[in-house]
Design a protein around this motif. Sequence first.
Motif, PDB file in Angstrom:
ATOM      1  N   UNK A  43     107.683 -45.155  -1.554  1.00  0.00           N
ATOM      2  CA  UNK A  43     108.708 -46.169  -1.841  1.00  0.00           C
ATOM      3  C   UNK A  43     109.573 -45.792  -3.043  1.00  0.00           C
ATOM      4  N   UNK A  44     109.088 -44.909  -3.923  1.00  0.00           N
ATOM      5  CA  UNK A  44     109.840 -44.496  -5.110  1.00  0.00           C
ATOM      6  C   UNK A  44     110.553 -43.156  -4.929  1.00  0.00           C
ATOM      7  N   UNK A  45     110.433 -42.572  -3.761  1.00  0.00           N
ATOM      8  CA  UNK A  45     111.085 -41.285  -3.529  1.00  0.00           C
ATOM      9  C   UNK A  45     112.558 -41.500  -3.192  1.00  0.00           C
ATOM     10  N   UNK A  46     113.419 -40.830  -3.945  1.00  0.00           N
ATOM     11  CA  UNK A  46     114.860 -40.927  -3.729  1.00  0.00           C
ATOM     12  C   UNK A  46     115.357 -39.815  -2.812  1.00  0.00           C
ATOM     13  N   UNK A  47     114.681 -38.655  -2.840  1.00  0.00           N
ATOM     14  CA  UNK A  47     115.163 -37.508  -2.075  1.00  0.00           C
ATOM     15  C   UNK A  47     114.030 -36.520  -1.826  1.00  0.00           C
ATOM     16  N   UNK A  48     114.049 -35.926  -0.642  1.00  0.00           N
ATOM     17  CA  UNK A  48     113.122 -34.843  -0.313  1.00  0.00           C
ATOM     18  C   UNK A  48     113.972 -33.697   0.217  1.00  0.00           C
ATOM     19  N   UNK A  49     113.778 -32.528  -0.349  1.00  0.00           N
ATOM     20  CA  UNK A  49     114.605 -31.380   0.013  1.00  0.00           C
ATOM     21  C   UNK A  49     113.739 -30.146   0.175  1.00  0.00           C
ATOM     22  N   UNK A  50     114.087 -29.311   1.117  1.00  0.00           N
ATOM     23  CA  UNK A  50     113.407 -28.034   1.315  1.00  0.00           C
ATOM     24  C   UNK A  50     114.347 -26.931   0.832  1.00  0.00           C
ATOM     25  N   UNK A  51     113.865 -26.051  -0.018  1.00  0.00           N
ATOM     26  CA  UNK A  51     114.706 -24.987  -0.581  1.00  0.00           C
ATOM     27  C   UNK A  51     113.934 -23.693  -0.692  1.00  0.00           C
ATOM     28  N   UNK A  52     114.636 -22.679  -1.212  1.00  0.00           N
ATOM     29  CA  UNK A  52     114.018 -21.369  -1.440  1.00  0.00           C
ATOM     30  C   UNK A  52     114.309 -20.913  -2.859  1.00  0.00           C
TER      31      UNK A  52
END
Length: 92
Positions: free
Chosen positions: A27-36
């Motif tokens: 509920x507190x996550x604003x963004x999830x991103x996959x990167x390198x």
Amino acid sequence: MYLTENYICFSSKIFGKETNKLRIPFAHIAKIKQSKTFGVFKYIKITMETEENGKKKQKNYRFTSFSDTNNAFKIIHKLWENVKPDTKDDDS
């Protein structure tokens, strides 16, 4: 890393001694991103947003060393969508 319906939990040990313990509410996550990193090493970046004294604060966490980063990202993102249906897909 351990996942539940509402939390991402993480703990680490070095030489048998616990060094880090973390619990992130979906509920507190604003963004999830996959990167390198360096264009090679994949990681998942999770941005948690909280409010302290009326001010919004963001904290970033990077998780690496998955045997299958793409699949881990999909599972984490799906659990996040279940808690926050208005989430945007950001797997860049």
